[in-house]
Scaffold this active site. Sequence first.
Site, PDB file in Angstrom:
ATOM      1  NE  ARG A   1      -4.035   1.795   2.392  1.00  0.00           N
ATOM      2  CZ  ARG A   1      -4.068   2.752   3.320  1.00  0.00           C
ATOM      3  NH1 ARG A   1      -3.121   2.806   4.250  1.00  0.00           N
ATOM      4  NH2 ARG A   1      -5.048   3.631   3.351  1.00  0.00           N
TER       5      ARG A   1
ATOM      6  CG  HIS B   1      -1.621   5.229  -0.303  1.00  0.00           C
ATOM      7  ND1 HIS B   1      -2.360   5.698   0.761  1.00  0.00           N
ATOM      8  CD2 HIS B   1      -2.415   4.314  -0.925  1.00  0.00           C
ATOM      9  CE1 HIS B   1      -3.541   5.088   0.788  1.00  0.00           C
ATOM     10  NE2 HIS B   1      -3.584   4.237  -0.230  1.00  0.00           N
ATOM     11  CG  ASP B   2       6.055   7.098  -3.162  1.00  0.00           C
ATOM     12  OD1 ASP B   2       6.005   8.337  -2.995  1.00  0.00           O
ATOM     13  OD2 ASP B   2       7.042   6.519  -3.632  1.00  0.00           O
TER      14      ASP B   2
ATOM     15  CG  ASP C   1       8.001  11.465  -5.339  1.00  0.00           C
ATOM     16  OD1 ASP C   1       7.304  10.796  -4.531  1.00  0.00           O
ATOM     17  OD2 ASP C   1       7.707  12.623  -5.685  1.00  0.00           O
TER      18      ASP C   1
ATOM     19  CB  SER D   1       6.600  12.418  -1.885  1.00  0.00           C
ATOM     20  OG  SER D   1       5.531  11.688  -2.459  1.00  0.00           O
TER      21      SER D   1
ATOM     22  CG  ASN E   1      -1.191   8.524   3.117  1.00  0.00           C
ATOM     23  OD1 ASN E   1      -1.491   7.451   2.603  1.00  0.00           O
ATOM     24  ND2 ASN E   1      -0.665   9.523   2.431  1.00  0.00           N
TER      25      ASN E   1
ATOM     26  CG  HIS F   1      -8.195  -3.781  -1.520  1.00  0.00           C
ATOM     27  ND1 HIS F   1      -9.246  -2.903  -1.636  1.00  0.00           N
ATOM     28  CD2 HIS F   1      -7.103  -3.016  -1.266  1.00  0.00           C
ATOM     29  CE1 HIS F   1      -8.812  -1.664  -1.446  1.00  0.00           C
ATOM     30  NE2 HIS F   1      -7.513  -1.714  -1.224  1.00  0.00           N
ATOM     31  CB  THR F   2      -6.194 -10.705  -2.623  1.00  0.00           C
ATOM     32  OG1 THR F   2      -6.491 -12.056  -2.288  1.00  0.00           O
ATOM     33  CG2 THR F   2      -4.703 -10.562  -2.863  1.00  0.00           C
TER      34      THR F   2
ATOM     35  CG  ASP G   1      -9.257 -12.706   0.728  1.00  0.00           C
ATOM     36  OD1 ASP G   1     -10.196 -13.404   1.125  1.00  0.00           O
ATOM     37  OD2 ASP G   1      -8.370 -13.137  -0.022  1.00  0.00           O
TER      38      ASP G   1
ATOM     39  CB  THR H   1      -7.076 -16.547   1.778  1.00  0.00           C
ATOM     40  OG1 THR H   1      -7.599 -15.862   0.631  1.00  0.00           O
ATOM     41  CG2 THR H   1      -7.714 -17.917   1.867  1.00  0.00           C
TER      42      THR H   1
ATOM     43  CG  ASP I   1      -5.995 -16.000  -2.374  1.00  0.00           C
ATOM     44  OD1 ASP I   1      -6.531 -14.870  -2.340  1.00  0.00           O
ATOM     45  OD2 ASP I   1      -6.181 -16.864  -1.493  1.00  0.00           O
TER      46      ASP I   1
END
Length: 320
Positions: free
Chosen positions: A64, A68-69, A76, A78, A96, A195-196, A240, A243, A248
Amino acid sequence: MTMGSNLYHFCFGFSISLVLFGLAFGQLSTDYYASTCPKALSTIRNVVFKAVANEHRMGASLLRLHFHDCFVNGCDASILLDDTSSFTGEKTAVPNKDSARGFDVIDTIKSAVENICPGVVSCADIVAVAARDSVVKLGGPWWAVQLGRRDSTTASFSGANSGIPSPFMDLAALISKFSNKGFTAKEMVTLSGAHTIGQAACRNFRSRIYNETNIDSSFAASLKPNCPSAGGDSSLSPLDADTSDVFDNAYFKDLVNKKGLLHSDQQLFNGGSTDSQVSAYSTGPAAFRSDFADAMVKMGSLSPLTGTNGEIRSNCRKIN
């Protein structure tokens, strides 16, 4: 597994965003540290594998961080900059604040790399490699990370607030947000498959489980004890359901069964244009793995600083 030749074929095969992506690939390379810091990648991997083994959720957090970077002014580093008395970074932006994590792992990696190759490996490259190694550690695909990014000397609080997709967005907004970064709707679905793994806080899905109808009733009921209608904002539930510690395609199976945790998740399978892609991934794990690797390479090439632009921070949390 995605090999280097396929990665180049994939990226240059796109007719749009050639300036953003094609030129970036001309300046980044998979063997960037081969002579200047040959043990860089193994050093990063060792720290990441240990951290993820210690806490599986950390794998999702490091992945993540990369997202988000890159979605704020490019990849970079940041997002790693701490606020100072004269500088407001991205850590306290809404997407964040009290949410982005893994900064301590990045610090550990940076220290380890600095010990063997001072001033050589950028924080931006560390974040990119750590994301890949996290996915691999949790059973996901490997991809050849393009390297050679340099670190920014600034960050954008406003950019983080406006550029990162929200868990409350509808499908059209999600498609637009990713399109702004040069991604197709299919690639948006692919990257959402991250998001698994990982978890989300109650504040980000409370309205879904109490107010929405396109959700499996037993699934919603199972979440309510840990996410009451009032309070418990920071209580976590897995993205998820079954799992969350394994990379997966179960995330897509959940969407087909109306068990997406976030509003933005279920929007990918809600009678809209992306339903067919979700269905395909729900029954085709190999296709998802391959597409995810390709999409991550593309994301990692978002507006990198190269050459004499930016710097190589000695401390990822502050500019030199």
